[in-house]
Enzyme design. Sequence first.
Site, PDB file in Angstrom:
ATOM      1  N   THR A 198      -5.761  -1.103   7.179  1.00 33.09           N
ATOM      2  CA  THR A 198      -5.769  -2.582   7.351  1.00 33.09           C
ATOM      3  C   THR A 198      -6.968  -3.011   7.885  1.00 33.09           C
ATOM      4  O   THR A 198      -7.237  -4.312   7.882  1.00 33.09           O
ATOM      5  CB  THR A 198      -4.509  -3.117   8.444  1.00 33.09           C
ATOM      6  OG1 THR A 198      -4.756  -2.394   9.450  1.00 33.09           O
ATOM      7  CG2 THR A 198      -3.134  -2.837   7.807  1.00 33.09           C
TER       8      THR A 198
ATOM      9  N   ARG B  81       6.694  -8.123   1.894  1.00 31.12           N
ATOM     10  CA  ARG B  81       7.445  -7.927   2.921  1.00 31.12           C
ATOM     11  C   ARG B  81       8.175  -8.816   3.694  1.00 31.12           C
ATOM     12  O   ARG B  81       9.291  -9.032   3.862  1.00 31.12           O
ATOM     13  CB  ARG B  81       6.611  -6.997   3.703  1.00 31.12           C
ATOM     14  CG  ARG B  81       7.705  -6.651   5.024  1.00 31.12           C
ATOM     15  CD  ARG B  81       6.874  -5.696   5.890  1.00 31.12           C
ATOM     16  NE  ARG B  81       6.637  -4.434   5.368  1.00 31.12           N
ATOM     17  CZ  ARG B  81       5.604  -3.571   5.690  1.00 31.12           C
ATOM     18  NH1 ARG B  81       4.660  -3.844   6.546  1.00 31.12           N
ATOM     19  NH2 ARG B  81       5.427  -2.508   5.262  1.00 31.12           N
TER      20      ARG B  81
ATOM     21  N   LYS C 148       0.918  -1.132  -0.058  1.00 31.60           N
ATOM     22  CA  LYS C 148      -0.059   0.020   0.045  1.00 31.60           C
ATOM     23  C   LYS C 148       0.854   1.361  -0.039  1.00 31.60           C
ATOM     24  O   LYS C 148       0.415   2.164  -0.733  1.00 31.60           O
ATOM     25  CB  LYS C 148      -0.934  -0.045   1.234  1.00 31.60           C
ATOM     26  CG  LYS C 148      -2.054  -1.036   1.220  1.00 31.60           C
ATOM     27  CD  LYS C 148      -2.791  -1.128   2.369  1.00 31.60           C
ATOM     28  CE  LYS C 148      -2.180  -1.239   3.695  1.00 31.60           C
ATOM     29  NZ  LYS C 148      -1.619  -2.632   3.988  1.00 31.60           N
ATOM     30  N   THR C 149       1.964   1.321   0.972  1.00 31.09           N
ATOM     31  CA  THR C 149       2.669   2.283   0.970  1.00 31.09           C
ATOM     32  C   THR C 149       3.593   2.320  -0.489  1.00 31.09           C
ATOM     33  O   THR C 149       3.680   3.766  -0.964  1.00 31.09           O
ATOM     34  CB  THR C 149       3.753   2.193   1.974  1.00 31.09           C
ATOM     35  OG1 THR C 149       3.037   2.228   3.316  1.00 31.09           O
ATOM     36  CG2 THR C 149       4.687   3.668   2.188  1.00 31.09           C
TER      37      THR C 149
ATOM     38  N   ASP D 215      -1.260   6.839   6.356  1.00 33.03           N
ATOM     39  CA  ASP D 215      -1.315   5.369   6.587  1.00 33.03           C
ATOM     40  C   ASP D 215      -2.080   4.918   7.826  1.00 33.03           C
ATOM     41  O   ASP D 215      -2.385   6.052   8.736  1.00 33.03           O
ATOM     42  CB  ASP D 215       0.124   4.890   6.932  1.00 33.03           C
ATOM     43  CG  ASP D 215       0.339   3.373   6.773  1.00 33.03           C
ATOM     44  OD1 ASP D 215      -0.753   2.800   6.334  1.00 33.03           O
ATOM     45  OD2 ASP D 215       1.243   3.159   7.281  1.00 33.03           O
TER      46      ASP D 215
END
Length: 351
Positions: free
Chosen positions: A162, A221, A68-69, A113
């Site tokens: 999230t 990640r 997302k980032t 975020d």
Amino acid sequence: MSGRDEIVSPDAEGDERAVEAALRPKRLDEFVGQARVREQLSLVLQSALRRNRPPDHVLMSGSPGLGKTTLAMIIAAELGAPLRLTAGPAIERAGDLAAILSTLSEGEVLFIDEIHRMSRPAEEMLYMAMEDFRVDIVVGKGPGATAIPLDIAPFTLVGATTRAGLLPAPLRDRFGFVAHMEFYDVSELEQVLRRSARLLGVELPDEGAHEIARRSRGTPRIANRLLRRVRDYAEVRSGGVITRETAADALSLYEVDGEGLDRLDRAVLDALLRKFGGGPVGLSTLAIAVGEEPETVEVVAEPFLVRQGLLARTPRGRVATAAAWAHMGMQVPLDALGRPGSPPTLFDDPE
């Protein structure tokens, strides 16, 4: 938690953020996975560029570690616009948000975020800013308070969450484009790993990439984190080449099994099966049995175990599935009639 427990955590902490930044794709055509989101987002951005207008506000939801980032940074890069980054918990008051909005330049991308964790007054201010590019600054208190309108430059908000269900409907409805980030399949994670290996200068044959990818819990990640740990092992013990055997040996050392379960995941299953006969058992009782906080079990271990079909959450408590018994190499117990099924237990407190 110990470092071993965190190796498959989807969250990034400390120095890992700097390593992630070096591995992030910079353009949309470099981004691996999320094919539908990429195509939709490409249309939104290209249309905005042709109209010479900021694109609609963008909301991205999904589990940590899915990109997302990275996509927020790519949006700014594709638009050729500056990017401002902040997080929902950092915006405690409406004044904090007003200070950010009032200094935005025209066309700037604002990334928030964990946007669902903003304070309620800040959320209400954001409604007007997103729709009318204006905010009201309240001066004074009580009956004598005065609202001073303040125009702000047109901007694009990119929100990431999230937990999309915690966003109030008025805020969610103001996003013109909403994207849900899915977990990656093994072939997509292999692409992520091969790209990262090139950037890290690591020799990664296909079978080594596959072995790491299938243990990465569907999360880029985690895949990149495991790659770095396997690289360390390979450089010290196998000449720097990450073969399938090297990857398997390294990940076994770090207690990540063939399905991506780590020490905590297996401890939860082991306690559920051996101590409580497969359940149902309450969260607090299960957490005590593995020596962890209930929140750690619920947030770190349970989502992956449920997604893998190894654990079920019921109104009476947590229950192991037949797949959990098989994964742990144990026989499903028989009920009083000789049929497969967990025996009743005393540990069915609902939580």
